[in-house]
Structures are given as C-alpha cells and as structure tokens.
Design an enzyme around this catalytic site. Structure first.
Site, PDB file in Angstrom:
ATOM      1  N   CYS A   1       0.850  58.161   7.237  1.00 32.72           N
ATOM      2  CA  CYS A   1       2.191  58.757   7.255  1.00 32.72           C
ATOM      3  C   CYS A   1       2.342  59.716   8.429  1.00 32.72           C
ATOM      4  O   CYS A   1       3.374  59.729   9.108  1.00 32.72           O
ATOM      5  CB  CYS A   1       2.454  59.487   5.947  1.00 32.72           C
ATOM      6  SG  CYS A   1       2.311  58.464   4.453  1.00 32.72           S
TER       7      CYS A   1
ATOM      8  N   CYS B   1      -1.572  62.000   3.813  1.00 35.29           N
ATOM      9  CA  CYS B   1      -1.688  60.595   4.199  1.00 35.29           C
ATOM     10  C   CYS B   1      -1.783  60.514   5.721  1.00 35.29           C
ATOM     11  O   CYS B   1      -0.844  60.881   6.441  1.00 35.29           O
ATOM     12  CB  CYS B   1      -0.482  59.809   3.680  1.00 35.29           C
ATOM     13  SG  CYS B   1      -0.390  58.113   4.278  1.00 35.29           S
TER      14      CYS B   1
END
Length: 281
Positions: A132, A129
């Site tokens: 993230c 991600c």
C-alpha cells in the site's frame, strides 16, 4: 646539668620513653595539630568548621545540579514528537483535492450516494502494508491526472469491522463505483500489477448518462453493515411496490415472508473466515 635544668623547667616524655625539650617539641606538635585541626570554610555567607586540611575556602551559593532526565517533556520536545509522528503518516502525503479519507460506515455510504454519476474509487489500505505504501504515490498521480474522479481512502486499521462486513480480505484493494450502475469492479493490485488499475480507470472513466438513482453499495453490503454491532449504522430495506390489478393508481407492499422452521445453524466457510493478507510489492 643542662639536661636536668631542662627537665626541671618542664619536659615531656616521647612515645619511645625519651624525654624531649618542651619548647621545640611543643612547636612541632602545634604545627601538626594546626594542619590536622578543622579549618573554617565559608558556606553561604557564614564561616563553618570543616575537616578540610587547609586554609579558608570561599564557596558561592550552593546551586542544585539539573537532573539528567526530566519527568515532564518540554513544549519543544512535544512538538518534535508530534512532527515525527505526523511524518510517518505516509498515506497523507501527496493528497489531491479529490482524495479524502473515510471516517465511518455512514460516511462511506453518504459519499457514494452524493457522488451522482461521478466515478468513485475506494482505496482500502493499511499503514503497515508495504504494498500500500509503495503504491500510494502512483495513486496520487492518478488522482491528479483525473480531477473528475473521486478517490476515497479507507484505513483498515481504523475500520476493521467495516472492512470485514464488506468482504475485504486482501490489501491493497480497490472498488470502482458509478451512479446507477453501482459497483463496477473490484480487485487487488500492487506496483507489479499496476496495469490492472490503469485498465479499469480507462474503461470506466468516460462519462456515461446513467438513468436512475445512485446505487452506491450493494444492498447485501448495506444489510451486512447494519447487522454489524460494532458499527453505528442503520439501514432499513425499502419495500417494493406492486401495482394492484383493480386500481391502477394504487400500490401495495408485499407481505413479509414467513420465516421457515428452525434448522441447524449455518456454518459459513470461505472468504469470511480468511484473515487479512497484505500483498507485497
């Protein structure tokens, strides 16, 4: 007369049919034959015949040439590969003492239960991600500035089934817990919406005296984890005690509710069928 004597002494016939003197022609043919004859070559301490047109050539002991590719990696190569693999684990960089990665569903439940009145922030992330990864350094800064707050990391790739039972469908995703209040809030944010995280931290950080046992996960979430066959987690719902009217000190457990008759299977729609969506930066 001289030619006849030469022939009489021993003459040869050339390929063209002409006769030539055996002495001169023989010497020439001998030199050519010597050049074309196999020469002696020393290999490994002994002389052997070879077709190499020249004199003696001294060669050392034959050594095998190392292959360009090795079937087995050397220890140095293995250590280098491990170092490269470890350097790519961005979620382990900058960790603070109050940050820890969750290993199982039972570990998550126990961590929330044992936290007491401390504020606990559960960070759901994925190695792939981008949002993230971009947000991780700021989360580490918040953890450093708030040492009394516990940060728990949940790797979605390693705990997909648990995240599905907890209804986590978007990343990065955060949930705040505290003592007897249980879950305080849950939301998703990125670098662009980091103010949402700051506001939640400022709102729920002040110490508050919470009466009662620590709640942790909601009971519905505990039941969902226990019903998940992919997880090694068990949970038994504690019966509610109801005081009996005639004996004040005696309590009885309620009778289990009877199951209704079989009906049509329930089709669940909505968030449980949505796939994981990684938020961008």
């Amino acid at each position: 007369m001289a030619a006849a004597q030469t022939v009489a002494k021993g003459s040869v016939v050339s390929p063209c049919g002409n006769r030539a003197a055996s002495g001169l022609l023989g010497r020439r043919r001998g030199a050519v034959a010597a050049r074309m004859a196999p020469s002696a070559v020393r290999i490994g301490g002994s002389w052997r015949k070879t077709a190499f047109p020249g004199g003696r050539v001294a060669l050392g002991t034959r050594r095998s040439r190392p292959s360009s590719r090795s079937l087995f990696a050397s220890p140095a190569q293995m250590n280098m590969n491990l170092a490269i693999g470890k350097s790519m684990r961005w979620w382990e960089k900058g960790l603070q003492p109050n940050m820890r990665e969750i290993e199982s569903a039972q570990d998550l439940v126990d961590s929330l239960t044992n936290a007491g009145d401390k504020l606990v922030i559960v960070d759901f992330f994925s190695p792939g991600c981008g949002g993230c990864r971009a947000l991780h350094p700021k989360i580490c800064q918040f953890a450093e500035q708030n040492p009394d707050v516990l940060f728990l990391q949940v790797n979605y790739e390693e705990h997909k089934s648990m995240c599905y039972s907890l209804h986590v469908h978007v990343l990065p995703f955060f949930r705040f817990y505290r003592g007897a209040q249980g879950r305080l809030c849950s939301f998703s944010c990125t670098n662009a919406t980091i103010k949402k995280f700051k506001d939640a931290l400022a709102k729920h950080k002040p110490d508050r005296s919470n009466l009662g046992p620590t709640r942790g996960l909601e009971e519905s979430e505990l039941l969902a984890l226990a019903a998940n066959k992919d997880l090694q987690f068990t949970y038994t719902k504690e019966p509610e005690l109801i005081p009996r009217g005639d004996a004040p000190g005696e309590v009885i457990a309620p009778e289990p509710a009877k199951l209704p008759a079989a009906t049509k299977p329930l089709v669940r729609l909505g968030s449980e069928e949505r796939s994981l969506v990684s938020s961008g930066r």
